[in-house]
Every structure is written in structure tokens, then in C-alpha cells.
Write a protein that holds these residues in place. Structure first.
Motif, PDB file in Angstrom:
ATOM      1  N   ILE A 426      -2.662  -4.309  -1.060  1.00  0.00           N
ATOM      2  CA  ILE A 426      -2.247  -3.464   0.062  1.00  0.00           C
ATOM      3  C   ILE A 426      -1.633  -2.127  -0.389  1.00  0.00           C
ATOM      4  O   ILE A 426      -1.994  -1.064   0.144  1.00  0.00           O
ATOM      5  CB  ILE A 426      -1.285  -4.228   0.992  1.00  0.00           C
ATOM      6  N   PRO A 427      -0.713  -2.109  -1.366  1.00  0.00           N
ATOM      7  CA  PRO A 427      -0.177  -0.798  -1.790  1.00  0.00           C
ATOM      8  C   PRO A 427      -1.271   0.147  -2.289  1.00  0.00           C
ATOM      9  O   PRO A 427      -1.179   1.364  -2.068  1.00  0.00           O
ATOM     10  CB  PRO A 427       0.789  -1.172  -2.917  1.00  0.00           C
ATOM     11  N   GLU A 428      -2.294  -0.394  -2.940  1.00  0.00           N
ATOM     12  CA  GLU A 428      -3.382   0.453  -3.431  1.00  0.00           C
ATOM     13  C   GLU A 428      -4.239   0.969  -2.275  1.00  0.00           C
ATOM     14  O   GLU A 428      -4.707   2.110  -2.299  1.00  0.00           O
ATOM     15  CB  GLU A 428      -4.242  -0.329  -4.426  1.00  0.00           C
ATOM     16  N   VAL A 429      -4.459   0.122  -1.274  1.00  0.00           N
ATOM     17  CA  VAL A 429      -5.218   0.583  -0.103  1.00  0.00           C
ATOM     18  C   VAL A 429      -4.418   1.657   0.635  1.00  0.00           C
ATOM     19  O   VAL A 429      -4.991   2.600   1.192  1.00  0.00           O
ATOM     20  CB  VAL A 429      -5.569  -0.591   0.826  1.00  0.00           C
ATOM     21  N   LYS A 430      -3.093   1.531   0.620  1.00  0.00           N
ATOM     22  CA  LYS A 430      -2.257   2.585   1.211  1.00  0.00           C
ATOM     23  C   LYS A 430      -2.446   3.902   0.458  1.00  0.00           C
ATOM     24  O   LYS A 430      -2.418   4.980   1.065  1.00  0.00           O
ATOM     25  CB  LYS A 430      -0.788   2.167   1.190  1.00  0.00           C
ATOM     26  N   THR A 431      -2.641   3.815  -0.852  1.00  0.00           N
ATOM     27  CA  THR A 431      -2.921   5.022  -1.641  1.00  0.00           C
ATOM     28  C   THR A 431      -4.233   5.661  -1.187  1.00  0.00           C
ATOM     29  O   THR A 431      -4.332   6.888  -1.060  1.00  0.00           O
ATOM     30  CB  THR A 431      -3.003   4.669  -3.137  1.00  0.00           C
ATOM     31  N   LYS A 434      -3.655   7.300   2.237  1.00  0.00           N
ATOM     32  CA  LYS A 434      -2.933   8.571   2.101  1.00  0.00           C
ATOM     33  C   LYS A 434      -3.849   9.660   1.550  1.00  0.00           C
ATOM     34  O   LYS A 434      -3.798  10.820   1.997  1.00  0.00           O
ATOM     35  CB  LYS A 434      -1.727   8.376   1.187  1.00  0.00           C
ATOM     36  N   HIS A 435      -4.716   9.276   0.592  1.00  0.00           N
ATOM     37  CA  HIS A 435      -5.623  10.242  -0.028  1.00  0.00           C
ATOM     38  C   HIS A 435      -6.547  10.883   1.011  1.00  0.00           C
ATOM     39  O   HIS A 435      -6.859  12.074   0.922  1.00  0.00           O
ATOM     40  CB  HIS A 435      -6.446   9.538  -1.100  1.00  0.00           C
ATOM     41  N   PHE A 436      -6.964  10.094   1.997  1.00  0.00           N
ATOM     42  CA  PHE A 436      -7.921  10.595   2.999  1.00  0.00           C
ATOM     43  C   PHE A 436      -7.275  10.795   4.376  1.00  0.00           C
ATOM     44  O   PHE A 436      -7.990  10.944   5.372  1.00  0.00           O
ATOM     45  CB  PHE A 436      -9.091   9.619   3.140  1.00  0.00           C
ATOM     46  N   SER A 437      -5.957  10.797   4.438  1.00  0.00           N
ATOM     47  CA  SER A 437      -5.269  10.824   5.735  1.00  0.00           C
ATOM     48  C   SER A 437      -5.585  12.070   6.559  1.00  0.00           C
ATOM     49  O   SER A 437      -5.519  12.045   7.789  1.00  0.00           O
ATOM     50  CB  SER A 437      -3.757  10.707   5.519  1.00  0.00           C
ATOM     51  N   LYS A 438      -5.935  13.168   5.906  1.00  0.00           N
ATOM     52  CA  LYS A 438      -6.241  14.404   6.638  1.00  0.00           C
ATOM     53  C   LYS A 438      -7.735  14.599   6.872  1.00  0.00           C
ATOM     54  O   LYS A 438      -8.159  15.633   7.397  1.00  0.00           O
ATOM     55  CB  LYS A 438      -5.666  15.599   5.879  1.00  0.00           C
ATOM     56  N   ASN A 439      -8.514  13.621   6.494  1.00  0.00           N
ATOM     57  CA  ASN A 439      -9.967  13.711   6.652  1.00  0.00           C
ATOM     58  C   ASN A 439     -10.400  12.823   7.823  1.00  0.00           C
ATOM     59  O   ASN A 439     -10.402  11.596   7.716  1.00  0.00           O
ATOM     60  CB  ASN A 439     -10.671  13.277   5.364  1.00  0.00           C
ATOM     61  N   GLU A 440     -10.755  13.440   8.927  1.00  0.00           N
ATOM     62  CA  GLU A 440     -11.115  12.689  10.125  1.00  0.00           C
ATOM     63  C   GLU A 440     -12.452  11.969   9.991  1.00  0.00           C
ATOM     64  O   GLU A 440     -12.816  11.152  10.850  1.00  0.00           O
ATOM     65  CB  GLU A 440     -11.148  13.623  11.337  1.00  0.00           C
ATOM     66  N   ALA A 441     -13.182  12.248   8.913  1.00  0.00           N
ATOM     67  CA  ALA A 441     -14.475  11.590   8.703  1.00  0.00           C
ATOM     68  C   ALA A 441     -14.336  10.251   7.987  1.00  0.00           C
ATOM     69  O   ALA A 441     -15.335   9.591   7.701  1.00  0.00           O
ATOM     70  CB  ALA A 441     -15.411  12.495   7.909  1.00  0.00           C
ATOM     71  N   VAL A 442     -13.094   9.840   7.694  1.00  0.00           N
ATOM     72  CA  VAL A 442     -12.860   8.574   6.996  1.00  0.00           C
ATOM     73  C   VAL A 442     -12.051   7.643   7.896  1.00  0.00           C
ATOM     74  O   VAL A 442     -11.009   8.028   8.433  1.00  0.00           O
ATOM     75  CB  VAL A 442     -12.110   8.791   5.669  1.00  0.00           C
ATOM     76  N   VAL A 443     -12.542   6.419   8.058  1.00  0.00           N
ATOM     77  CA  VAL A 443     -11.886   5.411   8.889  1.00  0.00           C
ATOM     78  C   VAL A 443     -11.612   4.180   8.020  1.00  0.00           C
ATOM     79  O   VAL A 443     -12.501   3.715   7.296  1.00  0.00           O
ATOM     80  CB  VAL A 443     -12.771   5.009  10.086  1.00  0.00           C
ATOM     81  N   ILE A 444     -10.387   3.667   8.080  1.00  0.00           N
ATOM     82  CA  ILE A 444     -10.038   2.430   7.375  1.00  0.00           C
ATOM     83  C   ILE A 444      -9.565   1.404   8.393  1.00  0.00           C
ATOM     84  O   ILE A 444      -8.660   1.682   9.196  1.00  0.00           O
ATOM     85  CB  ILE A 444      -8.934   2.673   6.322  1.00  0.00           C
ATOM     86  N   TRP A 445     -10.191   0.232   8.371  1.00  0.00           N
ATOM     87  CA  TRP A 445      -9.794  -0.881   9.226  1.00  0.00           C
ATOM     88  C   TRP A 445      -9.500  -2.105   8.371  1.00  0.00           C
ATOM     89  O   TRP A 445     -10.208  -2.389   7.406  1.00  0.00           O
ATOM     90  CB  TRP A 445     -10.903  -1.259  10.205  1.00  0.00           C
ATOM     91  N   GLY A 446      -8.467  -2.841   8.739  1.00  0.00           N
ATOM     92  CA  GLY A 446      -8.249  -4.157   8.170  1.00  0.00           C
ATOM     93  C   GLY A 446      -8.904  -5.196   9.072  1.00  0.00           C
ATOM     94  O   GLY A 446      -8.870  -5.071  10.299  1.00  0.00           O
TER      95      GLY A 446
END
Length: 523
Positions: A426-431, A434-446
Motif C-alpha cells: 500500500i505505501p508503494e501504491v500511494k507513491t 502521488k506520482h500521477f496525482s495531477k494527471n487526469e488520464a490516470v485512474v487507480i482503483w482498489g
């Protein structure tokens, strides 16, 4: 009162409804266990497992603890009731800490039984006194030899735990006692492997590693490796290795050779050690994790030490650098670099600081090249398979549909709260998030794999993932994406094609997920 046939089926019904995601129905069915007379132990056990999954810890305790007392007071088969009660306590958060001493006292009234061994082993595990732990483990070992129902794994584990105690407090065992304990541990482990048809090489290599750890009787470690090699040539061993453990004879042969080389290193047989270490080195560029894991860093150090013993200073410098400048440096590598510096040719103006700076610069270039090779190997193969669609909800009832994400790169993190590796990632997925937080073309779902809402809620309260976590009670994502184990990461491109899969928790600084997302964004 329930008849015996109905009792027999009740636990199965509870499990089936839970597995199919019908949690409330499973809980309703489990209440029928309360009507059984005498208590249906299997149904009660299934019910307690369900309650822990579905209710908060406080509510689970309110229900389970009185029911355990009822089972203990009314079931005619005392030993079976004790065993069921023990595992009922163990299901609650805190595991063995929940078990009252009074239950252990009762379990210890039945020597030569599973209950007796269980009580001793868990008492040892939860004891905070080292000598008391040691005594309990010795009693587990003694009990095994006379028990009518020996627990093979605990017989071996008791020996292993005693060795771990010696790691913490070396004064517990003299070299002679330690030698004897390692031999006994090997015999116990071999016994366990034979009974469970596990490959015996597992026991042999563990024994050698213990001897290396304590640097005791390395001649016996070499003898053990010889026995392992002979056994590896037998058909039965190869069958157990391949079919039971999904291993390979070639990989096991390499592991045995690596261990032999490490023994040679301890014995300062430099040429044999260095040649063996080089010839049987693992694939450090298999992944980012393989490049930087602790065993790899230690391997680099051993290569450096053997090269130093051969007075091959430049080779030693390279390997010591690999060990020293890694993400987690080897504790002895810097001292190795200092020794190398004092041996190489240099002018009066050369300094150790300059030597170290040049060595690090060379290492960083090598590291960058290694990471690029790993990245290319990772992103080049594509699945190019249409991603199966799904529609799932969060705890709050908000719906998410995969097909609605057209034009975006989607990363699915499939896991569960009970899965240790999932939580470690989980901490790595948070990384990555954060890396793509300003990119609206990237979506992360659990995607929560089949757990009841209460477990998901506890998970969210503990980890606070910034991405949506979707409930998948019927495990439709697991089936659609052919998932055999979690954590499991799925990466889907902008046009809805499933391109990448990553099924490991070994994410260092968010890699390799960042590489894969970047590759899909660049299209």
C-alpha cells in the motif's frame, strides 16, 4: 433441536454462502448452530469465523465469548470442545493473547494429544521470558515423541524457535549444544518433509544456513550439502520438488552451489568461493526487487570479499560498490572499500574521499543501465487483450464501471485486508498515486477481493488509501482476470485493452507500476 444430518451440512452451508458473497444469509444460517444439541462444533467454528469477518471487534467479542463458554460447558466430547474453543479465541484479533490461562490448564490435562502440544506451543509463543520459552519448546519436543497425535510442523518449529532464541541470546547454547540443536532441527525438518512429501532439500539448505549464521561446524554444513545433492538425484525428491513446491532441479542445484561457495568464503578458500559465486549468481536484473533485495546486496558483498581475497582489487571495488551504494547498504561494504583503497596504486594527492566519489559515480551509471534493462524487459511484452468490464460499488454505494474509463489509463489493485503482502504494497501504491496525482488520464482503483463490508471498513480506517476501494463480494474481478493470488495489479490502456499484469508486492519506489503507466500514457 437439529438432527445429525442437518448438523453435518450446516458448516458447509455457512461457508458456501460466505464464499458466494451472501454475507447476511450466511450469518442468518449460522444462527442455527445455536439450536444444536449437543453443540455442532464445526458449525460453531464456521459461525465464529463469519462473525469475525462481518462484525466489529467489540461486537464479535460480545457474541463469540459467551458461545465459547456454552460449548465448553455442554459438549460431551471434552477434548474436541477444548480444541474448538481454542481456535474460536484465536480467530479474534490478538490471536493467542485472547486465550485464557484456564483453557490452557484444561488442555494440559490431556497429555499425548493435539490439545497438549497446542497448549505448550502457544504458551511458548506468547511468553515474554526467554528461559520459559526455551523450556516450553523442549517440552513440545519431548511430547512429540510420546504423543498419539503428533503435530509434525510444531515438532520442527520448536527446534527452529529455539535456534531463533539463540540468535537473540547467544549465551543460551554453547557451540557443542548449538551443533547438536542444529542437527536435531535438521532431523525434525526432514521428518516433517517426509510426512508431508515436501522436497528434503528444503530441510538440508535450512540446516546449512543455520550453520552459516552461527559459523559453527562448517565441515558438517559441507556434509549436509553432499547429502542434499545425492538426494536431489533421486526421482522421489525431484517429484516432490517439482509437483509439490513448483520448483526446478536446476534452480535447486544452483542454490546448493551458492551455499557451498559461501562456506568456502568463510573458510577463506578464495578461488573456490569466487568462482562458485560468479558461476551460480542469481539473475540480479530479473526485477527491481531482485536488484535491491537484501540477499542480493549480501551476494554482492560476498563477491567483493572473495575478489579481495584474490587481490583482484578493481573487481572487489565494483562489487563492494554494488553492496555499499544500494538502497539498503551492506554494513560491511564500506570497510571493504577502505581496504581496497589502501591496496590500489595511487599518487600522494589521491584521497579516500575522491576514491569513494569516483566509485559512486561509476556505480550510479551502472545502476541506471541496470534499471533501464529491467524497464525494457518489463514494458516490452504486451497482452493486447480486451479488458473484461465490471460494475462495482464502494462502501458508500457509489458505483464505478470500467468501461466508463475510456481514454484513461486504469490501474487496478486487487487485494484483501487479511493479505500481508497486499498491505505491505500500500505505501508503494500511494507513491504511484502521488506520482500521477495531477494527471487526469490516470485512474487507480482498489478492488477488495470478496471480504465482508466490515473488514473493508477496518482496512480503510487503518490504511486511508486516497483512491476508491470497490467491493467485489462475488469475486467477479478475480474470475474475469484469471487471478490466482493477491496482490494482483492490472493495467489497462486508454482504449480498454488489458496490457500489463504485475502479481507481486515487491514495489520499490512505486516501480515497476510507474514504468508501466508511463508506457501506456506515451501512446
Amino acid at each position: 433441536m437439529l438432527n445429525s444430518n442437518h448438523q453435518q451440512d450446516l458448516a458447509i452451508q455457512i461457508e458456501k454462502n460466505y464464499e458466494s458473497g451472501e454475507f447476511e444469509k450466511a450469518l442468518e444460517i449460522s444462527a442455527q448452530a445455536l439450536e444444536s444439541n449437543p453443540p455442532d462444533l464445526k458449525a460453531y467454528s464456521a459461525r465464529w469465523k463469519l462473525i469475525v469477518e462481518m462484525l466489529s471487534e467489540a461486537d464479535a467479542r460480545k457474541k463469540i465469548l459467551p458461545e465459547i463458554e456454552y460449548v465448553l460447558s455442554t459438549h460431551p466430547e471434552k477434548t474436541e470442545a477444548l480444541r474448538t474453543a481454542f481456535w474460536g479465541y484465536m480467530r479474534l484479533p490478538g490471536d493467542e493473547k485472547n486465550v485464557p490461562n484456564s483453557l490452557f490448564d484444561e488442555m494440559l490435562q490431556y497429555p499425548k494429544t493435539e490439545n497438549y502440544q497446542t497448549a505448550l506451543f502457544i504458551l511458548a509463543k506468547r511468553s515474554e521470558n526467554t528461559l520459559q520459552k526455551w523450556d516450553y519448546y523442549e517440552r513440545v519436543i519431548d511430547e512429540f515423541t510420546t504423543s498419539d497425535a503428533p503435530i509434525f510442523s510444531w515438532y520442527w518449529s520448536a527446534h527452529s524457535e529455539m535456534l531463533r532464541l539463540v540468535e537473540t541470546d547467544r549465551s543460551l547454547a554453547s557451540d557443542d549444544l548449538l551443533d547438536e540443536l542444529i542437527e536435531r532441527c535438521l532431523k525434525a525438518h526432514l521428518f516433517y518433509c517426509r510426512e508431508t512429501q515436501q522436497w528434503l532439500g528444503w530441510a538440508y539448505t535450512d540446516s546449512v544456513k543455520w550453520r552459516l549464521k552461527f559459523n559453527v561446524r562448517l565441515d558438517k554444513a559441507l556434509e549436509t550439502l553432499e547429502r542434499a545433492e545425492i538426494r536431489l538425484g533421486e526421482q522421489e525428491e525431484q517429484t516432490w520438488l517439482i509437483e509439490t513446491n513448483e520448483g526446478s532441479v536446476e534452480e535447486e542445484q544452483e542454490e546448493l552451489s551458492r551455499l557451498r561457495s559461501e562456506i568456502y568464503l568463510r573458510q577463506e578458500r578464495w578461488r573456490e568461493a569466487h568462482d562458485g559465486l560468479v558461476a551460480n549468481a542469481p539473475d540480479f536484473l530479473e526485477s527491481v526487487w531482485a536488484r535491491f533485495k537484501e540477499s542480493s546486496i549480501n551476494y554482492f558483498y560476498m563477491l567483493g570479499r572473495s575478489a579481495e581475497g584474490l587481490e583482484e582489487w578493481e573487481t572487489a571495488r565494483r562489487y563492494y560498490a554494488d553492496a555499499h551504494f544500494a538502497l539498503t547498504p551492506h554494513v560491511k561494504a564500506q570497510a571493504g572499500l577502505q581496504r581496497v583503497f589502501h591496496q590500489i596504486e595511487k599518487t600522494a594527492t589521491d584521497t579516500y574521499e575522491a576514491f569513494l566519489g569516483d566509485t559512486e559515480a561509476e556505480y550510479r551509471g551502472r545502476e541506471s543501465a541496470d534499471l533501464e534493462r529491467i524497464r525494457q524487459k518489463l514494458i516490452t511484452p504486451r497482452r493486447n487483450q480486451t479488458a473484461p468490464d465490471f460494475r462495482l460499488q464502494t462502501l458508500e454505494g457509489e458505483s464505478y464501471t470500467l468501461s466508463a474509463m475510456s481514454g484513461k489509463v486504469v490501474l487496478l489493485d486487487v487485494g484483501a485486508s487479511w493479505c500481508g503482502p497486499c498491505n505491505m504494497a500500500i505505501p508503494e501504491v500511494k507513491t504511484v498515486y502521488k506520482h500521477f496525482s495531477k494527471n487526469e488520464a490516470v485512474v487507480i482503483w482498489g478492488i477488495n477481493d470478496g471480504e465482508a463490508p466490515q473488514k473493508v471498513r477496518e482496512f480503510l480506517n487503518h490504511h486511508h488509501p486516497p483512491w476508491p476501494v470497490l467491493l467485489d463480494p462475488q469475486r467477479q474481478v478475480r474470475e474475469a482476470y484469471e487471478i490466482e493470488a493477491i496482490p494482483f495489479f492490472v493495467l489497462i490502456d486508454k482504449v480498454g485493452n488489458w496490457q500489463y499484469t504485475f502479481n507481486s508486492s515487491n514495489l520499490i519506489n512505486g516501480q515497476p507500476l510507474i514504468w508501466m503507466v508511463d508506457a501506456l500514457l506515451s501512446e
